[in-house]
Design an enzyme around this catalytic site. Structure first.
Site, short mmCIF file in Angstrom:
data_model
loop_
_atom_site.label_atom_id
_atom_site.label_comp_id
_atom_site.label_asym_id
_atom_site.label_seq_id
_atom_site.Cartn_x
_atom_site.Cartn_y
_atom_site.Cartn_z
N TYR A 109 1.02 -1.25 -0.11
CA TYR A 109 -0.21 -0.11 -0.06
C TYR A 109 0.93 1.29 -0.07
O TYR A 109 1.94 1.48 0.90
CB TYR A 109 -0.84 0.07 1.07
N CYS A 110 0.65 2.22 -0.93
CA CYS A 110 1.53 3.44 -1.15
C CYS A 110 2.85 3.15 -1.25
O CYS A 110 3.38 2.58 -1.81
CB CYS A 110 1.04 4.35 0.10
N ILE A 111 3.59 3.87 -0.17
CA ILE A 111 5.07 3.67 -0.05
C ILE A 111 5.47 2.24 -0.21
O ILE A 111 6.53 1.69 -0.24
CB ILE A 111 5.77 4.64 0.79
N GLY A 121 3.88 -0.22 -1.27
CA GLY A 121 4.07 -0.88 -2.50
C GLY A 121 5.21 -0.42 -3.54
O GLY A 121 5.85 -1.07 -4.19
#
Length: 572
Positions: free
Chosen positions: A307-309, A311
């Site tokens: 998720y987000c950073i 990822g």
């Protein structure tokens, strides 16, 4: 007296701190100077803009005169769709406040359009000027001042001044809570407690080291898919956005679909971890956690989510695994995660050299970590009207109690970040775009995303202002294997956390991945509601046969304490 005392106290606290190295850390002044020079070079355009402004004002004055004589003219200008600042009826019903509102909308729109119209200026310089001009015009909205806000004045009269007295008490309390800086309360922090009424999915912490706790959640089905699922949330925020309440918990929903769910709960780091970087989080985080999950479940593969950073790091790790022949990850899903940062939205404005130097100074001052409030303030600035000024007006001008909202409680539960890790992220990924260019090196390996053949599922929110849909689309096309891209309604949070039972928003799917997002949209099919079932079907097909459900207390890893663990409870 309350307000004066609070401001005086804040000023004294600030006076004890070392001065900033630069009064303009965002480098706005040079950007505005260049934009003004660009406008001056086209006097004809400037004169035309001024004539247009005068014409709009003449139109507004004419409409106001007709209204004063009993007419009912149509508004010259209306607030943009979704602009809630002027929702109170008196903004339209009272001629004085209606005139004030329309005058502001005309002037602020004119100024923002003028800056956007300049030509012959470096695109990033122009973008910086546009962003901070918007911040300035938002700040000077008449809704943000007591004397020009009819809703606040009406509340003041109805309560005989009590609303303002309460507002100033909250103002003083928020300055005290922020240690001399205004820390606006977005919610009632006393209502929620992690592990009590948020982050309550049952499970066990089965591993803990200096970087993370590994949480295994209790199954809710008799059988589960053979390949377990491990989620890497961003370390910028805490993981329980995926487990706020039982009715919107993604973690609970996934266990109900027959998945064995693990979550990596990152540590809220202190100065002792200041030198930890991407290498450490890759090896000591993703490599370590996937190994522990496989050990706990007795499998040789694991499915992962970033998720987000989280990822971004996971994508870089996939490239490292591709280069070293490691095949432990069977599939990966990315929630709002970027790997190509050329279209990364307004956060790119915060990677200017001067601002990065200022960030480094602040981290050194804090002992080698970025204070949680700094990142929170940055994200809030991207949506200042919704996340700053609306609370300023409600809390202080109108004296209202902050509402109890779990999402805003999570949003204000901030985390710190190690200096080395955060500067690598801002400089090498955001500023240099080194991962997309094949220039980033981790673990002694130069990373090539094109070598990644792992099946991938990309999710992004249509209105995401942190990981914009075009940026994530460019990221998806960097990988060399099977890629599924899904566009969801809403933004960075609500676009991800959208339980099917809520029957909210929509999502779009397209099996193809053409050259541009516009082409993808042209061939996409819209579906009502959450994207979770579409993803669950994709994930189930890559999760192996069904096996007996796994008890978190019965595996080879000794349970340490019940979920949600200790790391998530550490306050910044």
């Amino acid at each position: 007296m309350t307000a004066q005392s609070a401001i005086a106290g804040a000023a004294l606290r600030q006076a004890d701190r070392p001065p900033a190295l630069t009064p303009d850390p965002f480098n706005v002044a040079p950007a505005m100077t260049e934009v003004m020079q660009g406008l001056a070079a086209r006097p004809d355009r400037l004169m035309s803009a001024q004539a247009d402004l005068l014409a709009r004002y003449m139109e507004l004055w004419g409409a106001a005169s007709r209204r004063a004589m009993g007419g009912h003219p149509d508004p010259v200008i209306e607030p943009a769709k979704g602009d809630k600042r002027f929702n109170h009826p008196e903004w339209s019903e009272n001629p004085v406040f209606d005139m004030l509102k329309q005058s502001y909308l005309i002037t602020s729109g004119w100024l923002n359009d003028l800056v956007s119209s300049v030509e012959g200026v470096d695109p990033m310089t122009k973008r910086r000027a546009e962003f901070f001009t918007k911040m300035l015009t938002d700040a000077f909205s008449p809704s943000n001042f007591l004397a020009s806000n009819p809703a606040a004045l009406r509340e003041l009269m109805n309560t005989k001044g009590e609303s303002l007295a309460k507002g100033m008490e909250r103002f003083a309390a928020d300055i005290e809570r922020g240690g001399g800086a205004l820390s606006i309360s977005q919610t009632d922090h006393t209502v929620f407690e992690v592990g009590v009424n948020v982050a309550t999915a049952p499970g066990e912490v089965v591993w803990r080291d200096e970087l993370y706790e590994l949480i295994q959640y209790a199954p809710t089905t008799e059988q589960v898919h053979q390949i377990p699922l491990l989620i890497f949330p961003p370390w910028i925020n805490k993981f329980y956005i995926l487990d706020l309440r039982p009715e919107n918990s993604m973690i609970r929903w996934l266990t109900a679909q027959g998945f064995t769910v693990f979550v990596c709960s990152w540590v809220n780091p202190g100065p002792s971890l200041a030198d930890r970087g991407f290498d450490d989080y890759m090896k000591g985080g993703i490599y370590s956690a996937t190994a522990k999950v496989m050990e706990q479940c007795g499998t040789d593969r694991v499915n992962t989510v970033g998720y987000c950073i989280g990822g971004t790091l996971l994508g870089a790790t996939l490239a490292h695994m591709a280069a070293t022949g490691d095949k432990r990850i069977a599939s990966t899903t990315f929630f709002a995660a970027q790997h190509d940062f050329t279209e990364a939205g307004d956060l790119l404005l915060f990677t200017d050299k001067k601002w990065l130097d200022e960030i480094e100074r602040r981290m050194d001052e804090a002992g080698g970590v970025l204070p949680g409030a700094t990142m929170s303030d940055t994200f809030n600035a991207l949506r200042a009207n919704d996340l700053v000024w609306s609370f300023f007006v409600s809390n202080y001008l109108m004296g209202k109690e902050p509402t109890a909202f779990d999402l805003l409680f999570w949003n204000s539960d901030q985390t710190r970040m190690p200096k080395t890790l955060h500067l690598q992220y801002l400089r090498r990924l955001y500023r240099d775009n080194a991962l997309a260019k094949g220039e980033l090196e981790l673990g002694g390996v130069k990373l090539d995303l094109g070598q990644v053949k792992t099946p991938l599922y990309f999710q992004v929110g249509r209105d995401d202002h942190i990981a914009p849909a075009p940026s994530v689309y460019k990221s998806a096309r960097l990988f060399g294997g099977e890629v599924t891209y899904t566009l969801a309604g809403s933004g960075h949070i609500a676009g991800v956390v959208n339980h099917p039972d809520a029957k909210k928003y929509q999502h779009w799917t397209n099996a193809a991945l053409p050259a541009s997002l516009a082409e993808w949209k042209a061939g996409a099919v819209e579906h009502p509601g959450s994207w979770w079932p579409h993803w669950a079907a994709w994930l189930a097909a890559r999760s192996g046969p069904m096996v007996p459900a796994r008890d978190p207390s019965a595996g080879p890893l000794e349970p340490i304490e019940p979920a949600p663990g200790a790391y998530v409870k550490v306050k910044s």
